[in-house]
Design a protein around this motif. Structure first.
Motif, short mmCIF file in Angstrom:
data_model
loop_
_atom_site.label_atom_id
_atom_site.label_comp_id
_atom_site.label_asym_id
_atom_site.label_seq_id
_atom_site.Cartn_x
_atom_site.Cartn_y
_atom_site.Cartn_z
N ILE A 70 -57.37 131.49 96.59
CA ILE A 70 -56.53 132.61 96.16
C ILE A 70 -55.51 132.93 97.26
O ILE A 70 -55.86 133.02 98.44
CB ILE A 70 -57.40 133.85 95.87
N TYR A 72 -53.58 135.83 98.32
CA TYR A 72 -53.48 137.27 98.07
C TYR A 72 -52.07 137.79 98.28
O TYR A 72 -51.58 138.65 97.53
CB TYR A 72 -54.47 138.02 98.97
N GLU A 75 -49.94 136.71 95.28
CA GLU A 75 -50.31 137.45 94.07
C GLU A 75 -49.84 138.90 94.15
O GLU A 75 -49.43 139.49 93.14
CB GLU A 75 -51.82 137.36 93.84
N GLN A 79 -47.23 140.49 91.44
CA GLN A 79 -48.03 141.30 90.52
C GLN A 79 -47.13 142.23 89.72
O GLN A 79 -46.26 142.91 90.26
CB GLN A 79 -49.06 142.11 91.30
N GLU A 84 -45.92 136.45 87.31
CA GLU A 84 -47.38 136.47 87.41
C GLU A 84 -48.01 135.44 86.47
O GLU A 84 -49.06 134.89 86.76
CB GLU A 84 -47.89 137.87 87.07
N LEU A 87 -49.16 131.80 87.73
CA LEU A 87 -50.38 131.56 88.48
C LEU A 87 -51.64 131.57 87.62
O LEU A 87 -52.72 131.27 88.11
CB LEU A 87 -50.54 132.60 89.60
N LYS A 88 -51.50 131.88 86.34
CA LYS A 88 -52.68 132.03 85.50
C LYS A 88 -53.48 130.74 85.39
O LYS A 88 -54.71 130.74 85.42
CB LYS A 88 -52.29 132.51 84.10
N ARG A 91 -55.36 129.94 88.65
CA ARG A 91 -56.41 130.94 88.86
C ARG A 91 -57.60 130.65 87.93
O ARG A 91 -58.76 130.81 88.32
CB ARG A 91 -55.85 132.34 88.60
N LYS A 92 -57.31 130.21 86.72
CA LYS A 92 -58.37 129.85 85.78
C LYS A 92 -59.20 128.69 86.32
O LYS A 92 -60.43 128.67 86.20
CB LYS A 92 -57.75 129.47 84.42
N ILE A 94 -59.56 127.86 89.55
CA ILE A 94 -60.31 128.35 90.71
C ILE A 94 -61.56 129.11 90.27
O ILE A 94 -62.65 128.94 90.82
CB ILE A 94 -59.41 129.25 91.58
N ASP A 95 -61.41 129.94 89.24
CA ASP A 95 -62.54 130.73 88.75
C ASP A 95 -63.60 129.87 88.09
O ASP A 95 -64.79 130.23 88.08
CB ASP A 95 -62.05 131.80 87.76
#
Length: 274
Positions: A70, A72, A75, A79, A84, A87-88, A91-92, A94-95
């Motif tokens: 991430i 930070y 982001e 934000q 934004e 990056l979805k 991020r998906k 990474i999660d």
């Protein structure tokens, strides 16, 4: 429980064919459109039901770890803005995954890179993706197809495709007995044979499923072609016991380790995105 839980990504090579771009940027981070090659590979592994990614890196590869982490500051800066959305997707990823890393100190070939990853894999069967072989299929991904085969046969599997006879010296080449139209039990494997010495024109591409005994075999494998420890030589030992299958996969494959293949892949995914 899934039968294959981990995917190994050898990512320590220098990428000399893309110099000077790869002087400071890992070749695995070269983007096809807006996504680096390695992310395509990770997403393929996720589609195959794998969520533990083991990455073998080398010096100058910190960008790989940073990408799957991430940011930070970034982001925070974007934000609440329209950017934004960009990056979805990462991020998906990474999660959804756990990432672990180890470093290959010396470049001694693909076999050595895979052996270096043993500490991340342990004693279980695992997948291997070479990120510069970019694959696409609108149905099941290439690795998902191979995981399904592993569930049935429980042995090592290599993905293969037919190549022009005059290009056999660029690949590991296999031959054997076909069990079905697209599945062969391998009895011969040769690393980068000249066209006159090649047993077939079926070339191994950068997708493997390997059983854990491959690590002990690699430990005893002497340097072969180019003075490197070749995964082909280790797989040949398994093949002598009838424990290697070659699969003619469904889908397209782009050799993004070459400039021509990289441009072809970029054009293909651009047209697909349109």
């Amino acid at each position: 429980m899934p039968t294959i839980n981990k995917c190994l990504f050898p990512a320590a090579g220098y990428g000399t064919r893309f110099l000077p771009a790869t002087k400071a940027i890992p070749k695995e981070m070269l983007p096809v459109l807006t996504k680096p090659l390695l992310q395509y590979g990770v997403e393929e592994a996720i589609e195959a039901g794998i969520h533990t990614m083991a990455i073998v890196t080398g010096r100058g590869k910190r960008a790989i770890e940073d990408h799957f982490d991430i940011s930070y500051e970034l982001e925070h800066q974007i934000q609440g803005t329209s950017k934004e959305e960009y990056l979805k997707q990462i991020r998906k990823v990474i999660d959804a995954c756990t990432f672990s890393y180890t470093r290959q100190i010396e470049m001694k070939g693909l076999g050595h890179a895979i052996l270096t990853g043993e500490t991340l894999i342990g004693q279980e069967s695992f997948a291997v993706i070479l990120a510069d072989d970019l694959c696409d299929n609108d149905d099941d991904s290439v690795l998902k197809q191979m995981v399904s085969l592993y569930e049935k046969y429980r042995c090592s599997i290599v993905a293969v495709e037919e190549v022009p006879k005059n290009q056999t010296d660029k690949y590991g080449i296999v031959a054997g007995e076909f069990l079905t139209d697209d599945l062969m039990r391998v009895n011969t494997m040769v690393e980068k044979p000249s066209p006159e010495d090649a047993p077939s024109n079926l070339a191994i591409i950068g997708r493997y499923i390997l059983t854990p005994d491959i690590f002990d075999i690699l430990r005893d494998t002497q340097p072969g072609k180019g003075g490197e420890i070749q995964i082909t030589d280790a797989l040949l030992q398994q093949a002598k016991n009838g424990k290697v299958l070659a699969y003619k996969f469904r889908g397209k494959r782009f050799d993004c380790g070459s400039v021509d293949g990289f441009v072809e892949a970029t054009n293909y995914f651009y047209q697909k995105a349109k």
